[in-house]
Scaffold this motif. Structure first.
Motif, PDB file in Angstrom:
ATOM      1  N   UNK A 180       0.650  -1.157  -0.031  1.00 12.34           N
ATOM      2  CA  UNK A 180       0.182   0.090   0.020  1.00 12.34           C
ATOM      3  C   UNK A 180       0.821   1.415  -0.156  1.00 12.34           C
ATOM      4  N   UNK A 181       1.928   1.206   0.774  1.00 16.02           N
ATOM      5  CA  UNK A 181       2.753   2.340   0.886  1.00 16.02           C
ATOM      6  C   UNK A 181       3.434   2.719  -0.387  1.00 16.02           C
ATOM      7  N   UNK A 182       3.927   1.615  -1.151  1.00 15.58           N
ATOM      8  CA  UNK A 182       4.489   1.867  -2.210  1.00 15.58           C
ATOM      9  C   UNK A 182       3.703   2.283  -3.337  1.00 15.58           C
ATOM     10  N   UNK A 183       2.395   1.865  -3.362  1.00 21.18           N
ATOM     11  CA  UNK A 183       1.296   2.367  -4.226  1.00 21.18           C
ATOM     12  C   UNK A 183       0.766   3.779  -4.075  1.00 21.18           C
ATOM     13  N   UNK A 184       1.560   4.325  -2.873  1.00 18.94           N
ATOM     14  CA  UNK A 184       0.908   5.749  -2.703  1.00 18.94           C
ATOM     15  C   UNK A 184      -0.146   5.780  -1.644  1.00 18.94           C
ATOM     16  N   UNK A 190      -6.469  -1.288   2.703  1.00 20.35           N
ATOM     17  CA  UNK A 190      -7.947  -1.529   2.287  1.00 20.35           C
ATOM     18  C   UNK A 190      -8.245  -0.612   0.951  1.00 20.35           C
ATOM     19  N   UNK A 191      -7.418   0.243   0.512  1.00 22.22           N
ATOM     20  CA  UNK A 191      -7.710   1.081  -0.484  1.00 22.22           C
ATOM     21  C   UNK A 191      -7.943   0.249  -1.730  1.00 22.22           C
ATOM     22  N   UNK A 192      -9.036   0.470  -2.631  1.00 26.04           N
ATOM     23  CA  UNK A 192      -9.681  -0.233  -3.513  1.00 26.04           C
ATOM     24  C   UNK A 192      -8.511  -0.711  -4.396  1.00 26.04           C
TER      25      UNK A 192
END
Length: 258
Positions: A180-184, A190-192
């Motif tokens: 999740x962190x790597x994806x911003x 839980x971000x879609x």
């Protein structure tokens, strides 16, 4: 006498789902408590818990005789670290932050004796061979070592198919928080977009014939990943279980004084 059978590795190979828990209290007594809880596998965490080689060894000593299979997560994928924990008795290792096939292949070599790998041949000194009592350890150990690599970045997802093509990688574990962190989306696993990426990864891993794993404390989400084909799923962390139970008890107890 050969090396002990790695029942966790066998279960993954046969597609039998294994439910696990993280052990991060870095203490053998606490690990022994967790080994009585009924989990199929326990991760003794060397990445985010304050463990060293001796404390990892002490926890292996108490978890190994139980029905919960010990998995040691190293701080990082270094050959010398793999060598030490294998000699200390770990049969399954989880290596974090694997981003490329080359890194995965390096960890395969670290786990295996020559000529297939570069593991140092000093088994007579090692707890893994019962200090030389397992006479055929050198010739049987490779087959019983289980290597799990952890993919937890955009780069790793881009290279996932190449990582899956590396021989003798037994399982691929997805790290939701770092991904999740790597994806911003720091702090929002839980971000879609993150969930969609994880679901795609689980599908790709299982289609490649490898075991897929994840740590997820939401049991509904855990069920979804199991239904997608994940076969080693951790659903809790001892540190947070203790902290949450302690906070609730303190809060409920103080409410008695109102």
């Amino acid at each position: 006498m050969p090396a002990p059978k790695n029942t966790f590795k066998q279960a993954l190979k046969e597609g039998h789902a294994q439910i696990g828990c993280w052990v991060g209290l870095a203490d053998a007594y606490a690990a022994e408590v967790m080994s009585t809880c009924g989990f199929d596998w326990l991760v003794i965490d060397g990445e985010h818990a304050p463990n060293d080689l001796r404390s990892l060894r002490d926890q292996l000593q108490v978890v190994s005789p139980s029905d919960s299979h010990p998995v040691v997560r190293l701080p990082i994928g270094e050959t010398w670290m793999v060598k030490q924990v294998l000699d200390a008795g770990a049969q399954t290792v989880l290596i974090p932050m694997i981003d490329t096939a080359e890194q995965a292949a390096e960890m395969v070599r670290a786990c295996r004796y020559p000529p297939e790998g570069v593991r140092g041949v000093g088994s007579s000194l090692a707890r893994a061979s019962k200090f030389g009592e397992i006479a055929d350890y050198l010739h049987s150990a490779n087959d019983e070592i289980c290597l799990l690599v952890q993919v937890e970045s955009v780069e790793a997802m881009d290279n996932l198919d190449d990582i899956l093509a590396v021989d003798n990688v037994d399982g691929v574990f997805i790290g939701p928080a770092d991904l999740a962190a790597s994806m911003g989306h720091l702090g929002n696993a839980n971000h879609a977009d993150v969930v969609a990426t994880i679901e795609d990864a689980v599908t790709r891993i299982t289609k490649a014939g490898r075991a897929a794993g994840i740590l997820i404390t939401d049991l509904n989400a855990a069920k979804r990943y199991l239904d997608l084909g994940a076969t080693f799923v951790a659903t809790g962390i001892d540190v947070t279980l203790l902290a949450n139970a302690g906070r609730k008890l303190a809060s409920d107890s103080k409410a008695l004084m109102v």
